[in-house]
Write an enzyme that holds these catalytic residues in place. Structure first.
Site, short mmCIF file in Angstrom:
data_model
loop_
_atom_site.label_atom_id
_atom_site.label_comp_id
_atom_site.label_asym_id
_atom_site.label_seq_id
_atom_site.Cartn_x
_atom_site.Cartn_y
_atom_site.Cartn_z
N ASP A 38 1.39 -6.66 -4.58
CA ASP A 38 0.55 -6.61 -3.39
C ASP A 38 1.04 -7.80 -2.57
O ASP A 38 1.22 -8.90 -3.11
CB ASP A 38 -0.93 -6.80 -3.80
N THR A 55 1.49 -4.83 4.04
CA THR A 55 1.30 -5.24 5.44
C THR A 55 0.62 -6.59 5.58
O THR A 55 0.78 -7.26 6.60
CB THR A 55 0.45 -4.20 6.20
N SER A 103 -0.22 -9.85 -0.80
CA SER A 103 -1.04 -11.05 -0.82
C SER A 103 -0.53 -12.04 -1.88
O SER A 103 -0.85 -13.22 -1.85
CB SER A 103 -2.49 -10.72 -1.15
N THR A 114 0.81 -1.23 0.00
CA THR A 114 0.00 0.00 0.00
C THR A 114 0.84 1.27 0.00
O THR A 114 0.47 2.27 -0.62
CB THR A 114 -0.91 -0.01 1.25
#
Ligand code: ASP
Length: 566
Positions: free
Chosen positions: A84, A116, A86, A19
């Site tokens: 990202d 994060t 993920s 992010t």
């Protein structure tokens, strides 16, 4: 080569995505390139005047001076492609470790800018694959992109750069919202608040306010002579299974199938799980196939203990305790330990039981035997035996019982033999009145039990709570140990058998043949009535469990009530 005395502290900031640098595309946040360009325009991240005066290379940025004697300069290395988090896996984290290895000599420290969502997994994995780390590696990121007016990215990144540049904290850490956590102790607990992470079982290594407070007592010490080792081989076939009430044994079986090699089993409370025999049987079968299963509490705070029978049953099925490790750290540790080439299953289990990178707090008894695998335990034994003078003699008398019990609990024959060789009495009691035989019986270590019995250990010794080694082996369901103890004349006492009827009924109601067998081998009378006057056979009849009924009938046919100790 970066030296500790350099007035300029050089850092490498590895920007992997997340992010912090994201941009909105069609209303969705996606990883955004060009973080260094953004930072160059922000005075808090770059002192252009200094850069020009010192003719810093194009790709190098300089923080404004944090102290008159030191300047932090840094290079941003942008990952291709930006991700990202993920989408990150062990493969990417190993690549980060390899990047650190390649640049290790050039820089004083490293900052990893990361999403994060999986940052705690990343930090945990890096902590294991980077062995003998002598420089800080600090992960950070943000909940809100750095371009936004109100964001946490600037503060987090600046804090991470300052911590890595100014302090020699030779660990993989995670910096977020003014706190520096040990990376393998951190976990993400909030998806929106700026305080996104916490370290439930270890205080922060540092806290930043008007002052910076470093908890040096917690910071790991550098092993100066040992060079950095990067372990690039990690096992991908590891997984996490979270228990829930009523989880079917068939689901557990399906999950534990090959190619899986290691599992973090998230259990209830202090490491407890259902004692349903079918479920325990699945776990036992998987452990029998060589699967490594770490028992990790799904509570945010606290550790796996051996307080409850429902936890002991899992240990009896062969699960290894993860103590107070986070699931993220436990998964990373499994991947690391299983990835090490040329180790036996026992070697791997031993590594899992040790605190390798500050990832877990061992209980006091285990900590003493974290000497395992080294000759230190033996050396301590020898050292203590040399103590001729009175004071050292007193120290020896105080230490040896605990050392012997700890070694017995860990199944460490080597240390026990060393203690015996220097003339120690292996029947001595520690502060809780337990003997090494108690400890070995509780741990289910048949070889240690037989060694102690050969050396005439008191088979019916009672600890402060009046418990015998036989009772501990029975509760832990260690049939081999129970047989050894019984053959040496061990008997359960009247006190130990006081509520056994109720316990046997409980086991029968759950169809727990293994538990009943343990009590039978230990010499308990299976006809002992429970609190309502029924005994195990009646309960088995009422549940209609034919297999158990048959087993109980066989036992009862053979059983003549066992002799009891007073
Ligand atoms: N999904 C983002 C990521 O993990 C969230 C973040 O960075 O905070 O990359």
């Amino acid at each position: 080569m970066a030296r500790a005395s350099d007035p300029e502290r050089r850092l490498l900031a590895i920007y992997t995505g997340g992010t912090i640098g994201m941009r909105s595309e069609g209303g969705e946040l996606v990883p955004g390139p060009g973080l260094a360009t953004v930072l160059r325009r922000l005075p808090m991240f770059h002192d252009e005047h200094y850069a020009q005066a010192c003719q810093l290379p194009e790709d190098t940025l300089a923080l404004p001076p944090a102290s008159p004697y030191q300047r932090v300069i840094y290079t941003v290395l942008e990952w291709q492609p930006l991700l990202d988090s993920s989408d990150m896996t062990m493969a990417e984290w190993v690549q980060i470790a390899q990047t650190i290895e390649r640049h290790h000599e050039q820089y004083h420290g490293f900052v990893v800018i990361h999403g994060t969502d999986t940052m705690a997994f990343a930090a945990s994995t890096l902590s294991f694959v980077l062995e003998n780390l002598q420089k800080p590696v600090i992960l950070t990121g943000a909940q809100v992109p750095i371009h936004a007016l109100w964001n946490d990215g600037r503060e987090n990144l600046l804090g991470a750069l300052l911590m890595a540049g100014q302090y020699l904290i030779p660990e993989v850490c995670l910096f977020f919202q003014n706190q520096l956590f040990r990376g393998n102790r951190a976990t993400k607990v909030d998806s929106r608040r700026f305080a996104a992470f916490c370290s439930p079982n270890l205080p922060p290594l540092a806290t930043v306010g008007a002052d910076i407070t470093i908890n040096w007592g917690l910071v790991r010490k550098v092993r100066r002579k040992a060079p950095l080792v990067v372990h690039s081989c990690v096992e991908r076939d590891v997984g996490v299974l979270r228990l829930y009430p009523g989880i079917p044994a068939s689901l557990v079986r399906a999950f534990l199938q090959p190619p899986l090699k290691g599992v973090v089993l998230e259990t209830f409370g202090s490491g407890n799980g259902p004692t349903k025999p079918e479920l325990l049987q699945e776990l036992r079968a998987a452990v029998g196939r060589g699967l490594l299963i770490l028992n990790c509490t799904h509570c945010l705070q606290g550790a796996v203990t051996s307080d409850y029978a429902s936890g002991t049953a899992l240990a009896g099925a062969g699960l290894l305790s993860a103590f107070d490790m986070t699931s993220e750290a436990a998964l990373a540790k499994l991947a690391y330990v299983l990835g090490q080439p040329g180790l036996s299953l026992d070697d791997r289990k031993q590594l899992l039981a040790q605190d390798l990178r500050g990832e877990m707090t061992l209980p006091a008894t285990e900590r003493r035997v974290s000497l395992r695998g080294t000759s230190l335990g033996c050396q301590v034994a020898q050292f203590l035996s040399l103590s001729e003078n009175q004071e050292l003699g007193a120290v020896r008398d105080a230490l040896l019982p605990s050392l012997a019990c700890a070694a017995a609990h860990a199944g460490d024959l080597e240390v026990l033999r060393a203690l015996a060789d220097v003339g120690s009495d292996l029947d001595m009691e520690d502060f809780s009145g337990q003997t090494p035989l108690h400890a070995a019986a509780r741990g289910g270590h048949a070889r240690v039990v037989s060694m102690l019995l050969q050396r005439d250990a008191d088979v019916n010794a009672r600890d402060r709570d009046g418990l015998s080694p036989l009772l501990l082996a029975t509760r832990g369901r260690h049939p081999e140990v129970i047989k050894l103890l019984r053959a040496a004349g061990a008997c359960l006492s009247v006190q130990e058998l006081e509520d056994v009827g109720t316990e046997l009924c409980r086991l029968a109601s759950r169809g727990d043949a293994e538990g009943l067998q343990a009590w039978w081998h230990a010499g308990a009378d299976l006809r002992q009535p429970g609190y309502d006057g029924r005994h195990a056979l009646h309960v088995a009849e009422s549940t209609g469990n034919l297999e158990l009924l048959e087993l109980l009938r066989q036992f009862l046919a053979k059983a003549s009530p066992a002799p009891q100790a007073p």
